[in-house]
Design a protein around this motif. Structure first.
Motif, PDB file in Angstrom:
ATOM      1  N   UNK A 122       0.857  -1.192   0.000  1.00  0.00           N
ATOM      2  CA  UNK A 122       0.000   0.000   0.000  1.00  0.00           C
ATOM      3  C   UNK A 122       0.887   1.234   0.000  1.00  0.00           C
ATOM      4  N   UNK A 123       0.639   2.119  -0.947  1.00  0.00           N
ATOM      5  CA  UNK A 123       1.428   3.353  -1.044  1.00  0.00           C
ATOM      6  C   UNK A 123       0.830   4.430  -0.145  1.00  0.00           C
ATOM      7  N   UNK A 124       1.700   5.133   0.573  1.00  0.00           N
ATOM      8  CA  UNK A 124       1.279   6.350   1.256  1.00  0.00           C
ATOM      9  C   UNK A 124       1.365   7.497   0.252  1.00  0.00           C
ATOM     10  N   UNK A 125       0.428   8.437   0.269  1.00  0.00           N
ATOM     11  CA  UNK A 125      -0.719   8.515   1.180  1.00  0.00           C
ATOM     12  C   UNK A 125      -1.784   7.474   0.825  1.00  0.00           C
ATOM     13  N   UNK A 130      -8.812   2.426   0.715  1.00  0.00           N
ATOM     14  CA  UNK A 130      -7.740   1.635   0.104  1.00  0.00           C
ATOM     15  C   UNK A 130      -7.155   0.635   1.102  1.00  0.00           C
ATOM     16  N   UNK A 131      -7.033   1.044   2.355  1.00  0.00           N
ATOM     17  CA  UNK A 131      -6.519   0.142   3.386  1.00  0.00           C
ATOM     18  C   UNK A 131      -7.476  -1.016   3.632  1.00  0.00           C
ATOM     19  N   UNK A 132      -8.756  -0.708   3.804  1.00  0.00           N
ATOM     20  CA  UNK A 132      -9.739  -1.763   4.069  1.00  0.00           C
ATOM     21  C   UNK A 132      -9.893  -2.684   2.856  1.00  0.00           C
ATOM     22  N   UNK A 133      -9.811  -2.124   1.642  1.00  0.00           N
ATOM     23  CA  UNK A 133      -9.937  -2.955   0.433  1.00  0.00           C
ATOM     24  C   UNK A 133      -8.819  -4.007   0.379  1.00  0.00           C
ATOM     25  N   UNK A 134      -7.579  -3.596   0.704  1.00  0.00           N
ATOM     26  CA  UNK A 134      -6.460  -4.543   0.668  1.00  0.00           C
ATOM     27  C   UNK A 134      -6.607  -5.627   1.735  1.00  0.00           C
ATOM     28  N   UNK A 135      -7.062  -5.210   2.915  1.00  0.00           N
ATOM     29  CA  UNK A 135      -7.242  -6.183   3.995  1.00  0.00           C
ATOM     30  C   UNK A 135      -8.318  -7.202   3.622  1.00  0.00           C
ATOM     31  N   UNK A 136      -9.450  -6.711   3.111  1.00  0.00           N
ATOM     32  CA  UNK A 136     -10.549  -7.609   2.719  1.00  0.00           C
ATOM     33  C   UNK A 136     -10.115  -8.517   1.579  1.00  0.00           C
ATOM     34  N   UNK A 137      -9.398  -7.968   0.612  1.00  0.00           N
ATOM     35  CA  UNK A 137      -8.919  -8.773  -0.514  1.00  0.00           C
ATOM     36  C   UNK A 137      -8.006  -9.894  -0.037  1.00  0.00           C
ATOM     37  N   UNK A 138      -7.169  -9.581   0.946  1.00  0.00           N
ATOM     38  CA  UNK A 138      -6.233 -10.562   1.477  1.00  0.00           C
ATOM     39  C   UNK A 138      -6.973 -11.690   2.206  1.00  0.00           C
ATOM     40  N   UNK A 139      -8.062 -11.336   2.896  1.00  0.00           N
ATOM     41  CA  UNK A 139      -8.862 -12.352   3.580  1.00  0.00           C
ATOM     42  C   UNK A 139      -9.642 -13.188   2.567  1.00  0.00           C
ATOM     43  N   UNK A 140     -10.174 -12.518   1.570  1.00  0.00           N
ATOM     44  CA  UNK A 140     -11.014 -13.191   0.568  1.00  0.00           C
ATOM     45  C   UNK A 140     -10.205 -14.137  -0.316  1.00  0.00           C
ATOM     46  N   UNK A 141      -9.055 -13.661  -0.779  1.00  0.00           N
ATOM     47  CA  UNK A 141      -8.274 -14.409  -1.766  1.00  0.00           C
ATOM     48  C   UNK A 141      -7.049 -15.042  -1.109  1.00  0.00           C
TER      49      UNK A 141
END
Length: 379
Positions: A122-125, A130-141
């Motif tokens: 995840x790139x700052x800023x 964007x943070x929640x999308x990556x976390x959910x994607x990681x759980x889902x896939x």
């Protein structure tokens, strides 16, 4: 059945050397619903923690389900921590999902992280979404893990696409010649370069949150995301004070450089480069994208300098003056009217400084172009 999930059964470790960002991330992750958020100030602290967990000392080191780590830290940065997690015999879970987060999101850093086994970058800023999308994607896939002589980590092939033009296809077709493994109990490095192990493990995170039987895309409740976004917006008020501290230090370093022989200036430039790195990663997150823009430009300017003469010092000072003006005048967003001057952006020129009320910026010539998201230097 609703696709909404709760993260209250999950624990996440935040590894971040900046105390302000560390606190912000901890609060934000709690708001997103994580039951436990463990914070570490650098990679060295995280490794000590995981070494305790590996020994079964759950009172001192409770189990961690995910890692969210900054990239640039000392003495042990995010890539060294990731390498340890993926390869050390003392790592409690070599398959643990690992999110790298950094303002240094240049291709070289992203590629280096990918090649040592990062799960997401995840790139700052960043935003709450964007943070929640990556976390959910990681759980889902739940991506399979690849184990070869050269690599151990999640499958880097996210899409079934052909390689770029001119690049030879190196990937195997399907599972031909690979050993399929369904248990994480034993990891042995392949003996031959051609050996390939594919670890296809149960989706522990999805099972832990009770989402194993949910069909379709997982999602967090909209109300939680909205509250987290509002919290991040409120913290932008505190960011101005943090930015002022960074910029005060930057001004001190500029003055020191002026008083230092040219051959002794490089350590000071390195400090300036780190301040620029912090500012470029933080500005946009807290509603000051112009700070990110100028911070990124200053970071690039000071990254690899063959020499440090007076013109370089003037260029650094121009960046410093501009960021001070943005914070002093509380210019959030793209700058509003100031951001559209001359039709293209801010024009800071030696001969014609921009003045709006008490707002005056610029000592060197440079133009920020909003269309291309670049600062253009020149006379």
């Amino acid at each position: 059945m609703s696709n909404e999930i709760s993260l209250e059964r999950l624990s996440i470790m935040v590894v971040e050397d900046n105390s302000y960002i560390r606190g912000m991330l901890k609060a934000l992750l709690h708001m997103l619903g994580f039951g436990k958020v463990i914070v570490m100030k650098d990679g060295e602290e995280a490794i000590k923690y995981f070494s305790c967990e590996n020994k079964g000392n759950m009172e001192v080191a409770p189990h961690v389900d995910l890692i969210l780590s900054d990239l640039v830290m000392t003495p042990i940065d995010g890539t060294l921590l990731l390498r340890w997690v993926r390869s050390s015999k003392h790592s409690p879970d070599r398959f643990i999902p690992f999110i790298m987060i950094s303002g240094a999101a240049d291709k070289e850093y992203v590629t280096a992280s990918r090649d040592i086994g990062v799960t997401e970058f995840i790139a700052k800023p960043f935003s709450v979404q964007s943070l929640s999308d990556r976390i959910i994607s990681m759980i889902q896939n739940n991506r399979q893990f690849i184990c070869s002589q050269a690599y151990f980590g999640p499958d880097r092939r996210r899409k079934k696409s052909t390689p770029p033009k001119g690049i030879k296809e190196r990937r195997r077709k399907g599972d031909v010649g690979a050993t399929i493994v369904y248990s994480a109990d034993k990891i042995v490095k392949p003996k031959n370069p051609s050996d390939l192990w594919l670890f296809r493990l149960p989706n522990k995170l999805k099972e832990k949150i009770g989402g194993a039987n949910i069909k379709g895309a997982l999602q967090l409740p909209v109300s939680i995301l909205e509250e987290a976004e509002e919290s991040l917006e409120r913290q932008s008020l505190d960011f101005a004070e943090l930015a002022q501290k960074h910029l005060f230090k930057l001004s001190e370093l500029i003055q020191k450089i002026k008083e230092t022989d040219e051959v002794k200036r490089f350590p000071l430039i390195k400090e300036i480069n780190m301040i620029a790195h912090e500012l470029r990663g933080q500005g946009g997150t807290f509603g000051y994208p112009l700070i990110t823009i100028f911070g990124k430009s200053l970071y690039e300017v000071t990254k690899k300098l063959p020499e440090i003469d007076d013109s370089v010092i003037q260029l650094i000072k121009a960046h410093s003056d501009s960021m001070n003006a943005v914070i002093r005048e509380k210019i959030a967003g793209d700058g509003g009217e100031l951001g559209t001057l001359n039709g293209s952006g801010w024009d800071f020129a030696t001969s014609t400084q921009i003045s709006v009320g008490d707002f005056t910026v610029g000592t060197d010539a440079f133009v920020y172009d909003f269309a291309s998201d670049n600062i253009l230097f020149g006379s």
